[in-house]
Scaffold this motif. Sequence first.
Motif, PDB file in Angstrom:
ATOM      1  N   PRO A 137      34.360  66.172  72.645  1.00 49.59           N
ATOM      2  CA  PRO A 137      35.064  65.793  74.125  1.00 49.59           C
ATOM      3  C   PRO A 137      36.403  66.441  74.247  1.00 49.59           C
ATOM      4  CG  PRO A 137      35.184  63.670  73.093  1.00 49.59           C
ATOM      5  CD  PRO A 137      34.301  64.775  72.093  1.00 49.59           C
ATOM      6  N   ASP A 138      36.627  67.006  75.301  1.00 51.94           N
ATOM      7  CA  ASP A 138      38.161  67.348  75.479  1.00 51.94           C
ATOM      8  C   ASP A 138      39.050  66.334  75.652  1.00 51.94           C
ATOM      9  OD1 ASP A 138      37.290  69.889  75.812  1.00 51.94           O
ATOM     10  OD2 ASP A 138      37.081  70.119  77.883  1.00 51.94           O
ATOM     11  N   TYR A 139      38.634  65.019  75.909  1.00 49.63           N
ATOM     12  CA  TYR A 139      39.460  63.973  76.187  1.00 49.63           C
ATOM     13  C   TYR A 139      38.886  62.708  75.368  1.00 49.63           C
ATOM     14  CZ  TYR A 139      41.609  59.742  77.981  1.00 49.63           C
ATOM     15  OH  TYR A 139      42.216  58.514  77.959  1.00 49.63           O
ATOM     16  N   VAL A 140      39.722  62.232  74.355  1.00 51.73           N
ATOM     17  CA  VAL A 140      39.351  61.173  73.536  1.00 51.73           C
ATOM     18  C   VAL A 140      40.020  60.029  74.048  1.00 51.73           C
ATOM     19  CG1 VAL A 140      38.956  60.185  71.231  1.00 51.73           C
ATOM     20  CG2 VAL A 140      38.499  62.506  71.543  1.00 51.73           C
ATOM     21  N   SER A 141      39.484  58.845  74.464  1.00 54.69           N
ATOM     22  CA  SER A 141      40.197  57.660  74.724  1.00 54.69           C
ATOM     23  C   SER A 141      40.799  57.000  73.625  1.00 54.69           C
ATOM     24  CB  SER A 141      39.366  56.875  75.595  1.00 54.69           C
ATOM     25  OG  SER A 141      38.312  56.070  74.970  1.00 54.69           O
ATOM     26  N   ALA A 142      41.810  55.987  73.799  1.00 49.87           N
ATOM     27  CA  ALA A 142      42.117  55.297  72.740  1.00 49.87           C
ATOM     28  C   ALA A 142      41.070  54.327  71.930  1.00 49.87           C
ATOM     29  CB  ALA A 142      43.376  54.480  73.207  1.00 49.87           C
ATOM     30  N   GLY A 143      40.227  53.769  73.016  1.00 51.07           N
ATOM     31  CA  GLY A 143      38.805  53.036  72.479  1.00 51.07           C
ATOM     32  C   GLY A 143      38.062  53.851  71.945  1.00 51.07           C
ATOM     33  N   MET A 144      37.894  55.206  71.934  1.00 51.62           N
ATOM     34  CA  MET A 144      36.967  55.888  71.296  1.00 51.62           C
ATOM     35  C   MET A 144      37.604  56.289  70.088  1.00 51.62           C
ATOM     36  SD  MET A 144      35.871  58.529  74.196  1.00 51.62           S
ATOM     37  CE  MET A 144      35.132  59.719  73.247  1.00 51.62           C
ATOM     38  N   TYR A 145      38.670  56.576  70.092  1.00 51.99           N
ATOM     39  CA  TYR A 145      39.501  56.832  68.740  1.00 51.99           C
ATOM     40  C   TYR A 145      39.483  55.760  67.666  1.00 51.99           C
ATOM     41  CZ  TYR A 145      43.135  58.775  65.508  1.00 51.99           C
ATOM     42  OH  TYR A 145      43.808  59.077  64.303  1.00 51.99           O
ATOM     43  N   ASP A 146      39.987  54.697  68.573  1.00 53.79           N
ATOM     44  CA  ASP A 146      40.031  53.485  67.380  1.00 53.79           C
ATOM     45  C   ASP A 146      38.706  53.052  66.773  1.00 53.79           C
ATOM     46  OD1 ASP A 146      42.709  53.173  68.088  1.00 53.79           O
ATOM     47  OD2 ASP A 146      42.467  51.720  69.521  1.00 53.79           O
ATOM     48  N   ALA A 147      37.622  53.217  67.485  1.00 57.92           N
ATOM     49  CA  ALA A 147      36.325  52.847  67.104  1.00 57.92           C
ATOM     50  C   ALA A 147      35.964  53.861  65.892  1.00 57.92           C
ATOM     51  CB  ALA A 147      35.195  53.145  68.236  1.00 57.92           C
ATOM     52  N   VAL A 148      36.384  54.991  66.167  1.00 51.37           N
ATOM     53  CA  VAL A 148      35.755  55.927  65.274  1.00 51.37           C
ATOM     54  C   VAL A 148      36.667  55.727  63.923  1.00 51.37           C
ATOM     55  CG1 VAL A 148      35.743  58.491  64.423  1.00 51.37           C
ATOM     56  CG2 VAL A 148      34.745  57.617  66.449  1.00 51.37           C
ATOM     57  N   GLU A 149      38.089  55.532  64.103  1.00 49.34           N
ATOM     58  CA  GLU A 149      38.796  55.199  62.829  1.00 49.34           C
ATOM     59  C   GLU A 149      38.443  54.021  62.250  1.00 49.34           C
ATOM     60  OE1 GLU A 149      43.072  54.083  63.803  1.00 49.34           O
ATOM     61  OE2 GLU A 149      43.646  55.699  62.680  1.00 49.34           O
ATOM     62  N   GLN A 150      38.040  53.106  62.777  1.00 49.41           N
ATOM     63  CA  GLN A 150      37.855  51.769  62.013  1.00 49.41           C
ATOM     64  C   GLN A 150      36.487  52.001  61.514  1.00 49.41           C
ATOM     65  OE1 GLN A 150      37.200  48.304  64.872  1.00 49.41           O
ATOM     66  NE2 GLN A 150      36.854  46.992  63.378  1.00 49.41           N
ATOM     67  N   ALA A 151      35.428  52.627  62.236  1.00 55.22           N
ATOM     68  CA  ALA A 151      34.204  52.773  61.385  1.00 55.22           C
ATOM     69  C   ALA A 151      34.260  53.470  60.130  1.00 55.22           C
ATOM     70  CB  ALA A 151      33.237  53.588  62.232  1.00 55.22           C
ATOM     71  N   MET A 152      35.106  54.602  59.854  1.00 56.83           N
ATOM     72  CA  MET A 152      35.737  55.342  58.812  1.00 56.83           C
ATOM     73  C   MET A 152      36.392  54.169  57.829  1.00 56.83           C
ATOM     74  SD  MET A 152      34.312  58.163  59.532  1.00 56.83           S
ATOM     75  CE  MET A 152      34.905  59.225  58.211  1.00 56.83           C
ATOM     76  N   GLU A 153      37.062  53.424  58.064  1.00 57.00           N
ATOM     77  CA  GLU A 153      37.850  52.627  57.246  1.00 57.00           C
ATOM     78  C   GLU A 153      36.678  51.500  56.682  1.00 57.00           C
ATOM     79  OE1 GLU A 153      40.958  50.843  59.664  1.00 57.00           O
ATOM     80  OE2 GLU A 153      42.211  52.822  59.514  1.00 57.00           O
ATOM     81  N   GLU A 154      35.711  51.271  57.434  1.00 57.09           N
ATOM     82  CA  GLU A 154      34.662  50.282  57.016  1.00 57.09           C
ATOM     83  C   GLU A 154      33.684  51.361  56.209  1.00 57.09           C
ATOM     84  OE1 GLU A 154      33.197  47.669  59.857  1.00 57.09           O
ATOM     85  OE2 GLU A 154      35.137  47.282  60.655  1.00 57.09           O
ATOM     86  N   GLY A 155      33.844  52.490  55.898  1.00 56.87           N
ATOM     87  CA  GLY A 155      33.018  53.219  55.070  1.00 56.87           C
ATOM     88  C   GLY A 155      31.667  53.913  55.503  1.00 56.87           C
ATOM     89  N   TYR A 156      31.642  54.104  57.117  1.00 58.86           N
ATOM     90  CA  TYR A 156      30.813  54.676  57.782  1.00 58.86           C
ATOM     91  C   TYR A 156      30.863  56.094  57.437  1.00 58.86           C
ATOM     92  CZ  TYR A 156      29.430  50.970  61.433  1.00 58.86           C
ATOM     93  OH  TYR A 156      28.805  50.061  61.687  1.00 58.86           O
ATOM     94  N   ARG A 157      29.756  56.744  57.496  1.00 58.62           N
ATOM     95  CA  ARG A 157      29.725  58.046  57.348  1.00 58.62           C
ATOM     96  C   ARG A 157      29.249  58.767  58.737  1.00 58.62           C
ATOM     97  NH1 ARG A 157      32.766  57.123  54.251  1.00 58.62           N
ATOM     98  NH2 ARG A 157      32.633  57.472  51.918  1.00 58.62           N
ATOM     99  N   LEU A 158      30.068  59.531  59.533  1.00 56.07           N
ATOM    100  CA  LEU A 158      29.714  60.126  60.801  1.00 56.07           C
ATOM    101  C   LEU A 158      29.309  61.415  60.633  1.00 56.07           C
ATOM    102  CD1 LEU A 158      29.804  59.482  63.866  1.00 56.07           C
ATOM    103  CD2 LEU A 158      32.173  60.153  63.816  1.00 56.07           C
ATOM    104  N   VAL A 159      28.170  61.552  61.425  1.00 59.67           N
ATOM    105  CA  VAL A 159      27.410  62.838  61.397  1.00 59.67           C
ATOM    106  C   VAL A 159      27.669  63.758  62.766  1.00 59.67           C
ATOM    107  CG1 VAL A 159      25.425  64.445  60.909  1.00 59.67           C
ATOM    108  CG2 VAL A 159      25.927  62.508  59.580  1.00 59.67           C
TER     109      VAL A 159
END
Length: 59
Positions: free
Chosen positions: A37-59
């Motif tokens: 997306p051209d625009y990433v909301s704070a909620g979207m960013y926070d969710a992805v950042e938290q997922a990565m901290e918890e060991g998720y792998r995002l494809v």
Amino acid sequence: MVESCGRYFDAMMHQDLDRDGLRLTKPYRLPVTGSHPDYVSAGMYDAVEQAMEEGYRLV
């Protein structure tokens, strides 16, 4: 096509991730996105950042 291989999927939109955050992805082993997306909301960013901290792998 995916269903014909015996696999099933759920789809979610950016707005879903923004509203529900990481809780939305908890039931899934592998969240996959084709998004850029051209625009990433704070909620979207926070969710992805938290997922990565918890060991998720995002494809």
